[in-house]
Each structure stands twice: as C-alpha cells, then as structure tokens.
Scaffold this motif. Sequence first.
Motif, PDB file in Angstrom:
ATOM      1  N   HIS A 190     -18.513  -1.771  -8.972  1.00 40.29           N
ATOM      2  CA  HIS A 190     -18.262  -1.075 -10.254  1.00 40.29           C
ATOM      3  C   HIS A 190     -17.432   0.165  -9.970  1.00 40.29           C
ATOM      4  O   HIS A 190     -17.991   1.279  -9.836  1.00 40.29           O
ATOM      5  CB  HIS A 190     -19.576  -0.706 -10.932  1.00 40.29           C
ATOM      6  CG  HIS A 190     -20.481  -1.897 -11.160  1.00 40.29           C
ATOM      7  ND1 HIS A 190     -20.273  -2.793 -12.173  1.00 40.29           N
ATOM      8  CD2 HIS A 190     -21.579  -2.342 -10.484  1.00 40.29           C
ATOM      9  CE1 HIS A 190     -21.200  -3.728 -12.133  1.00 40.29           C
ATOM     10  NE2 HIS A 190     -22.017  -3.485 -11.098  1.00 40.29           N
ATOM     11  N   THR A 225     -15.683   2.113 -11.728  1.00 48.51           N
ATOM     12  CA  THR A 225     -15.646   3.178 -12.747  1.00 48.51           C
ATOM     13  C   THR A 225     -16.923   4.021 -12.754  1.00 48.51           C
ATOM     14  O   THR A 225     -17.034   4.957 -13.557  1.00 48.51           O
ATOM     15  CB  THR A 225     -15.451   2.549 -14.129  1.00 48.51           C
ATOM     16  OG1 THR A 225     -16.529   1.644 -14.400  1.00 48.51           O
ATOM     17  CG2 THR A 225     -14.140   1.784 -14.203  1.00 48.51           C
ATOM     18  N   ILE A 226     -17.879   3.725 -11.898  1.00 49.08           N
ATOM     19  CA  ILE A 226     -19.148   4.470 -11.907  1.00 49.08           C
ATOM     20  C   ILE A 226     -18.909   5.908 -11.401  1.00 49.08           C
ATOM     21  O   ILE A 226     -18.130   6.137 -10.472  1.00 49.08           O
ATOM     22  CB  ILE A 226     -20.201   3.722 -11.049  1.00 49.08           C
ATOM     23  CG1 ILE A 226     -21.594   4.290 -11.358  1.00 49.08           C
ATOM     24  CG2 ILE A 226     -19.868   3.751  -9.575  1.00 49.08           C
ATOM     25  CD1 ILE A 226     -22.716   3.430 -10.777  1.00 49.08           C
ATOM     26  N   THR A 227     -19.583   6.891 -12.067  1.00 48.96           N
ATOM     27  CA  THR A 227     -19.392   8.313 -11.724  1.00 48.96           C
ATOM     28  C   THR A 227     -20.371   8.723 -10.641  1.00 48.96           C
ATOM     29  O   THR A 227     -21.375   8.032 -10.402  1.00 48.96           O
ATOM     30  CB  THR A 227     -19.620   9.183 -12.967  1.00 48.96           C
ATOM     31  OG1 THR A 227     -20.984   9.027 -13.387  1.00 48.96           O
ATOM     32  CG2 THR A 227     -18.681   8.746 -14.108  1.00 48.96           C
ATOM     33  N   GLU A 233     -23.822   9.107 -11.971  1.00 50.06           N
ATOM     34  CA  GLU A 233     -24.456   7.805 -12.218  1.00 50.06           C
ATOM     35  C   GLU A 233     -24.884   7.171 -10.911  1.00 50.06           C
ATOM     36  O   GLU A 233     -25.901   6.473 -10.848  1.00 50.06           O
ATOM     37  CB  GLU A 233     -23.474   6.893 -12.963  1.00 50.06           C
ATOM     38  CG  GLU A 233     -23.295   7.304 -14.419  1.00 50.06           C
ATOM     39  CD  GLU A 233     -22.181   6.530 -15.116  1.00 50.06           C
ATOM     40  OE1 GLU A 233     -22.175   6.474 -16.357  1.00 50.06           O
ATOM     41  OE2 GLU A 233     -21.305   5.976 -14.393  1.00 50.06           O
ATOM     42  N   ARG A 261     -26.756   4.203 -20.675  1.00 53.71           N
ATOM     43  CA  ARG A 261     -25.304   4.166 -20.443  1.00 53.71           C
ATOM     44  C   ARG A 261     -24.969   3.454 -19.131  1.00 53.71           C
ATOM     45  O   ARG A 261     -23.976   2.725 -19.020  1.00 53.71           O
ATOM     46  CB  ARG A 261     -24.755   5.590 -20.429  1.00 53.71           C
ATOM     47  CG  ARG A 261     -24.753   6.231 -21.807  1.00 53.71           C
ATOM     48  CD  ARG A 261     -24.337   7.695 -21.713  1.00 53.71           C
ATOM     49  NE  ARG A 261     -24.284   8.299 -23.051  1.00 53.71           N
ATOM     50  CZ  ARG A 261     -24.139   9.622 -23.253  1.00 53.71           C
ATOM     51  NH1 ARG A 261     -24.041  10.449 -22.193  1.00 53.71           N
ATOM     52  NH2 ARG A 261     -24.082  10.107 -24.488  1.00 53.71           N
ATOM     53  N   LEU A 262     -25.839   3.671 -18.143  1.00 58.07           N
ATOM     54  CA  LEU A 262     -25.622   3.015 -16.842  1.00 58.07           C
ATOM     55  C   LEU A 262     -25.744   1.488 -16.992  1.00 58.07           C
ATOM     56  O   LEU A 262     -24.924   0.725 -16.448  1.00 58.07           O
ATOM     57  CB  LEU A 262     -26.627   3.531 -15.822  1.00 58.07           C
ATOM     58  CG  LEU A 262     -26.508   2.903 -14.418  1.00 58.07           C
ATOM     59  CD1 LEU A 262     -25.124   3.161 -13.811  1.00 58.07           C
ATOM     60  CD2 LEU A 262     -27.603   3.454 -13.506  1.00 58.07           C
ATOM     61  N   LYS A 311     -25.167  -0.256 -19.618  1.00 56.25           N
ATOM     62  CA  LYS A 311     -24.009  -0.735 -20.361  1.00 56.25           C
ATOM     63  C   LYS A 311     -22.792  -0.842 -19.470  1.00 56.25           C
ATOM     64  O   LYS A 311     -22.017  -1.808 -19.538  1.00 56.25           O
ATOM     65  CB  LYS A 311     -23.749   0.221 -21.525  1.00 56.25           C
ATOM     66  CG  LYS A 311     -22.720  -0.329 -22.514  1.00 56.25           C
ATOM     67  CD  LYS A 311     -22.650   0.568 -23.739  1.00 56.25           C
ATOM     68  CE  LYS A 311     -21.660  -0.001 -24.757  1.00 56.25           C
ATOM     69  NZ  LYS A 311     -21.549   0.865 -25.946  1.00 56.25           N
ATOM     70  N   LYS A 312     -22.604   0.199 -18.564  1.00 58.51           N
ATOM     71  CA  LYS A 312     -21.451   0.177 -17.674  1.00 58.51           C
ATOM     72  C   LYS A 312     -21.578  -0.954 -16.660  1.00 58.51           C
ATOM     73  O   LYS A 312     -20.577  -1.560 -16.268  1.00 58.51           O
ATOM     74  CB  LYS A 312     -21.319   1.528 -16.969  1.00 58.51           C
ATOM     75  CG  LYS A 312     -20.099   1.590 -16.038  1.00 58.51           C
ATOM     76  CD  LYS A 312     -19.824   2.990 -15.569  1.00 58.51           C
ATOM     77  CE  LYS A 312     -19.216   3.818 -16.693  1.00 58.51           C
ATOM     78  NZ  LYS A 312     -18.757   5.151 -16.232  1.00 58.51           N
ATOM     79  N   GLU A 329     -22.914  -3.703 -17.347  1.00 54.08           N
ATOM     80  CA  GLU A 329     -22.822  -4.946 -18.137  1.00 54.08           C
ATOM     81  C   GLU A 329     -24.055  -5.817 -17.923  1.00 54.08           C
ATOM     82  O   GLU A 329     -23.965  -7.027 -17.694  1.00 54.08           O
ATOM     83  CB  GLU A 329     -21.558  -5.719 -17.784  1.00 54.08           C
ATOM     84  CG  GLU A 329     -20.288  -4.971 -18.099  1.00 54.08           C
ATOM     85  CD  GLU A 329     -19.047  -5.773 -17.733  1.00 54.08           C
ATOM     86  OE1 GLU A 329     -19.199  -6.813 -17.075  1.00 54.08           O
ATOM     87  OE2 GLU A 329     -17.936  -5.360 -18.113  1.00 54.08           O
TER      88      GLU A 329
END
Length: 968
Positions: free
Chosen positions: A907, A909-911, A914, A947-948, A950-951, A953
């Motif tokens: 993933h 795009t994970i910050t 996160e 939110r995690l 959802k990111k 999926e």
Amino acid sequence: MQTQNSKKDHDIKLVKLILIYILLCLPASFFGQVKKIGLPLIKNYTRTEYKGGTQNWDIDQDKNGNLYFGNNDGLLQFDGSKWNKYKAKNSDAIKCLKVDSSGKIYVGCYNEFGYFKANSKGKLEYFSISSSLDKKTLGIIDFIWKIHLYKDEVVFQSFDRIFIYKNNKIKIINAPKRFQFSFLTKSKLYIQDISSGILEYKNGKLNYLKGLNTLNNSEIWGMVELEKNKILATTLDKGLFIITNNQAVSWNTEANTFIKKNGSLGCVLYKNKYIVINSVLDGIIVCDLNGNIMQHIDRTKGLQNNTVLTSFIDKSNNLWLGLDNGIAYVNENSFLTYFGFSYNLGTVYSSVVHKGNLYVATNQGVFYHPWNTDFKEDSFRLIEGTTTQAWNVQVISGELICASNKGALLIQNGKMIKNLDPKGYYGFKSIPNHPNFFIGANYNGFSVFEKTSSGMKFRNKIEDIDKSSNSFEIDKEYLWLKKDQYIHQIALNNDLRTTKSIKTFTQFSKKNMGVGSLQIINNKVFFQSNNIFYTYSTTQGTFLEDAIMTNIFKYIPKIKKLTEDTNGNLWYFYDESMGTLIKVGNNKYKHVITPFSSLTGKLVANYMSINTIDSKNTFIGLTDGLAHYDATLEIKSISKPIAHIRSFTFPGDTIYLGNKQDESMKYELPYDSNQVKFTFSSPCYENLENIEFSYQLEGFGEKWSAWSNNTIKEYTNLKEGNYKMKVKARNSFKIQSGETSFEFRVTPPWYRHYSAYLFYLLIASGLVYYIRFRIRMKIRKNKYAETLEQRRLYLEKETKIRLEQYKLEKEIEKLENDKLQMKLLSKDKELVNNTLQVVKKNKTLNGIIQRLKDINTSSFDEAAKTQFTKLNKSIIKEVSTDKSWKDLEKHLKNVHFDFLKKLKEKHPTITPREMDLSTYLLMNMSTKEIAEFMNISTGGVDLARYRLRKKLELNQKENLIGYFMSIK
C-alpha cells in the motif's frame, strides 16, 4: 358289325386324346380374349422418365425379359425397375431393332447398322457391322428401317438395298426401284418395292409375286398372317387389304373404315385371335379376325399420344406401344378393364342395371349408359338434377332410387322425376313383413317411405333415432346400425314411427374385442369381428358364433367389409385391396384374390360397391372410375415372375448381370472393395408398383429379408470370405419367383493373406536373431558402461561430499547470523518494553503535576512553599527531559521493520502515522493505549482505524489485525 363298333370306339378314343392334348398343350393365352367392355389399364412413360427422345420406332424383348426401344436418342432398355440408354456409333436415332437368341441386339440407324452385346462386365457395347463396307457403299446406306432374323441370316433393310449378314460377311441386294418396308410373317420374308410390288426374299434372291399390283401405289406399314395363305396388309392411306391366292382385296370391315379415316403405321397379331392396328391420327384399335373392333384406345382414353409408330406383344401377352411422343404399356392380359375419366366417371360409390341402363352413383351425380349397346366410344351421361354427391343407386320395389346429398331421388328412364325427401341420404333397405315400405338412412336418422298406387312417397321420420351411417341392415326383429365402433340394435314399433328399444354393443363376445362389419348373407344378418362371425339369438339375447362362416374365412386376410352379390358370391375388403369367394355349392366357395391385386389403393374406403349382373359382368367402384371383372376369364394362367440381380457394384466398378447370358461366373473382390451394392429387377410389367423383392446374403445373414419394393441393397465392411447373394421376386398376384443367385468372394487384406503370414514368420525369425545379437552387444556395452558408471559415481559422491560440507558451513554461518539477529531482536523487544514502562511512568508524573497544580499553597509557610516548588520543578524537568517516546518509535520500527516494509510495498499511499497505528494494532494494543500513545481520543482512534480499513480496501467481514498478521 363288331369291326365297325371297334372302329367307332377307336375314333372316339382318338378324339378324346386329341381334345386332352389340345387342353394340355395349348397355352393359357389361347383361352384369353380381348374384352369389349371397358378399357385395359394403360401406363404412359414420358421422355422425362426414360430420358430419351420423343419418337419410339421399334420394340423387342430379350430372354431375360428386358425390353428394348428404338428411340430417336438411342437404344432404350427397361427392366421394370430402371431405364438405361445406349448409343450406336456416329448415330443417335435407332429406327429398328431385333434381339436374337444369343442376346445380341441388332439395330439400324442412319448410315449405320450393327449390334449391341454385353461385354465381360455385362455392359452393353456397340459393334458396327456396316463399318466393314467400303466407304462408297457406307456413305449411301441411308436409314435402316427394318431388321429381320430370317433363318440363319440377319437382314437389314433400307430404302435402296438390303444387307444380308451371315458368318461375319455382308451380301447386298439392290432395290429394283426403291424399297418401302419389309415384313416377316411366320416363315416368309416380304419386301415392298414401289414399282415391282411385293417381293419375297427366298434362297438369297428376291422373287416377284404376281397379282398384287393393287398395292403398288400404297405404302404398306404392316403385314400379319391371319391363317395359312391369308395375310392382312395395313397401308398408310388406302386402308386394309387381305392377300390370298395371289390377290390383294380391300378388307371391307369396321376396322378398315377406321383405318381409311386415320391411316395405319403397322399391326401385330395378338394371341392368334386379335389384331392390334396402329393408326396415325387416333391411337390403336384391337379387332378380331373378322375385322370387328373390340377396343379403341386413344388419347381421350388414356393414351398420351395418338400417333402410334409401333406395337409389340411381350412375353406376358401385354401390349407395348411406341408413340410419336412417349411409350405406353397396355395391360391387355388382365382380368379387369376400366371406365375412368374418358367415360366421364369420377369416384364411384354404387352401380346397378335397371330396365336396360347401367346406372352409376358418383361424387358428381348419377350417370347412366345403355346396357345392351357398345361401350367402346360412348361416354356415360349425367342424369339432370342429380349433380351432387350420390352415395347409392339401387332398385327398391321395382323402382330406381338414388341416395344423395340432395335427398332421395326417384329416377325413371334416365331422368330424375321426383325428390322424395330433400334430406341427405346414405341408402335404402326393404323392410321384412312390410312389402310396401322401405327404410332410408339419412344424415340425422332414419325415415320410412311407402309405395302407393300413386307411386313412391315419403311417409315419416322414425322418432328417437338421431344416429345414422351407410352401414345398416334390417331383419324381421331389428334394425341394426353400425356407427363408429358400436353396433346399435333398434326395435321398431309396428307403426314404423317410433322405437321400442335401442341397445348398444361394443363387442360380440368377451374373447373377441371390438366390432367389425355388419352384413346380410343368405338372408341372415351376420356380425363379424377379426374374421369370426356371429348371429344374434333373440331368445337368449346374445351373440352366438357361427362356426360355418367362421371356418369359411379362417384363412382369409382380416376383412374390413363384406357383401354378398346376387349370385351368392362373397366379396370382401382387406387393407386397401379386395378378394372374393365364388360360390360353387352349399357353403362351398372358391377363393379368388389374385385378379384384384391391381386394385390395391384404388378402392373407395368405407363404400364397398360390388354390382354382379351375371358371371361375366361384375362392376367394382373405384376412386377414379369403375372396374369390370369377368369371372369366366379366371382360367387364364398367371406366369411365375422372374427375379434378376440387375447389377453388382463395388468401389471403382459395376458388373451388369442383367445383360449377361451367363450369370454363373464368380467374382473376387479385394478387401478394400468390401462395400458392395446390388440392384434387382423383375420383368413383370403388370402393376410394377406392387412388385416386391426379398433377398439373403449367405455368409452375412441367415434370414431372408422382409418383402419390400426396394430394388437396391448395400452391404459395407464385409469380412473376407465367400458370399452368395440370393434374390426372390413376388408379383402383384403374390406369386413368388424362383431364387436367383450370384456368388462372389472378398479376399483377405494383404496383412491377412497366407503370403503375409509367411512374411510375418520370416520377420519374426529375423527379429529373434537380431534381438539375440542386440542382447549380446548390450551385455558388452553394459559392462563397459558399468565401469564408467562406477567411476562417475565415485566422482559424483566426492563432489557431493564437498558440496554438502560447503552447505553445512553456510548453514552454520546462517545459524550464527540468525542467532545474533534473534539476540538483537530480543534486546529491541526488551527496550520497547522498558520504554513503554517509562512512558507509563511519565504519564503518572504528568498526573501528579496536574494534581500539584490543584493544591492551594497559600496556607503553606515559606519553607513548605519552597520545598513544594522544588518538588514540582523536579517532576516537570524529569518529564520534559525524558526522550523515551522517540526511542520507542525507533525501537518499534526496528522490531517491525519487515512488516512495515511489506505494508508500504503493498500500500504505497499509506502515511507514517497510519503505519504507526498499524504497528500498534499488530501489537494488539487496546484502543485506550493507542489513544494515549498517539495522543488522541479513543474516538479519534476509531476514526483512524476506519480510514485505515478503507485505504487498505478491506470489507467489513475482514479482520484488520488478521490482515496484518498475514502480511507479517
């Protein structure tokens, strides 16, 4: 005196012997005769059927029964199943032909003559005779019009000369002026010359016949010998002449009148009792030896063309006609003649002779013809006012009444004079014990009619009956009605207006289911089902089997309808055909069925129309007219049919067996040609559609096939072996032929041939030798290979030991590294735990700081305030200078480095925050703990977790921590 008596006895015995000889030796055709009433069955063959030209000039037949026609497009052959066409050399039209006893078919064409002969495969090949002539003669042959087999010579006749072929040599005789035609009458050959008259060819020469100058200016087309020294000559435009005692006189007869009007194209003698004369304009006539016309057949009577070029009597005494357009077969040798469309008749439901007229009820109305006048030309005439569907015409109480769609019509002297009742009627019956009354079956029941002093009249309708049909009978007790599959018993009151009772029966006995026919025989009502006959017992109230009638029909086909004629003969329908039992005594009958086979499929269903006037005249209603049967002609013999295997076909070739004179040859087929086809034929030209075949291939099947009209049989993938094809034919009279057989052999495939087995033995021996040699060589090679293999195994083992030693060293090195890594990981985990403890301590200290802020120091003295302030600052300093949190993050990243790396790769795009949350969740920290570490509320943790998910999926059913564990 005694001598005279003995001489008389001797003469009587001699006469008896002569009579017996005549009866035994004369052919059955001697007894036959051409019928003056009705027409024989005519079958036309069009050019589209035989695939040839229009005109057919000559006809002959070989000993196998095959027919040949000289056609404008070549030689036509017909075997009863198939038409074949053959061409002569450089010529199409064949004007004449003749078949000799060896099977050669001599033909005459334009500037060409020769013969067809079957080759080794049975196919007809043409051999030219005229080609041996010099070119000058060859070019002036012109048309060959006649061929004669005269003694041991073959005579070909053209207009300018005759060619005599004998012993492969040709002799030519030129015409004195110009030949017309030539004729072979029994043993004499006559030729007409336009200037010299009639010549006789004898001993290789032409001899002029004196006294026949009368015929010099006429064109003779036919000559037949009627009796010794009496010859009939037919001319194109001068009529008929009798030649006798060197004189030619006009034959002043009915036949001559016809020919003078219509011209003649030849004639033929039929059964030595009749003459068939071809005409140019009006078909043919058949006359007796006195010139009385017995039959006239033209286009209006079924012939497809009125110009008859030639006529021929086949071996079954039936007539073939070569027409200007087509070919016709006339079944003169039949028991039956017909009145069809040429006599204005359609479908016939009933017929009767009354007061000098023959009346016929048809689908178009009632027709009549005077009974005692000639039937040759006159058509039946329609009775005015009867134009409708007429079901019956019958004589009741001396009056002629027609049951029709218009009603009950009273007919007198060929006219309809009264309609007794306008309802539609099926038929009428007299009523026993009521001589002046009769009953009629109408469309809705039954009515009663009465004969009064003023004539016939309608009396009343019978009440309580609403059923009716054309099948009903009346006895002294009951009115019997057959309707569908029921028998109704109706008891009438004496006034004939009402009924006493009505009973319905569906069977006559428990052992015999169903209802068959209803009929009166010998004035008694009989009931029939499955050929078992019953009568009704009024006293017992039941049906009783009649043993006598049942026994009479024991061996008769299962009947559908039955009627008794005026002579007591019993006529019956079965399937789509019929038969009769001719009464010869009390309860004794002669079964006759064969004459009626040609009527199969032509009878009117559910309407049995039999009208017997006398033993010579019986009329039978048909779907297309009326048939006439003369029982006195029954003595005619029916020839046994012949079965032919017409052809034998296998891949690449066909053997035409039907043309070969010797069918005893045995053929061998290679195995790859084991797919064969046979075609059958039977030269039984009467009722060709009813000829059936049965076959058996010995070596393949043990049973004969069922009878069928199929003339082709194929076999595929036959095994090697000997086979014998056997065929039988059955004609329309159900008479079987003898067996015809053909033998052939299928050779085995090359790989199952005896030479192949010898080859297999040699191959096997060679293989054994080769295998032994190879084994020895193998043993030597194996020993050498074994030495090399041992060396290889030693080197391989040594290499393997070294490789295993290297792997072991690498494994030790790996284990040491893993051990060190585990130690580091353990230290990091320990540090994480310690850091967590410090963090918890700082949290506790922060709590203390908060509480210290809440303490009111105003009540403290200065010393206490100072100590309190120092303590508060000391705690704040401890908390602010503690870097355990940053150390915690560093250690967490070290401990979960692989997990965070895989998570980032999966993933991107994970910050980082996160990723921290993911680490805390992987460590199974509670929401509260995570909130404290991340310095957010518990609600914020839940939102961050949502939110995690959802990111990442993940759906609601997937576990977040489980997902992290799968990545780790």
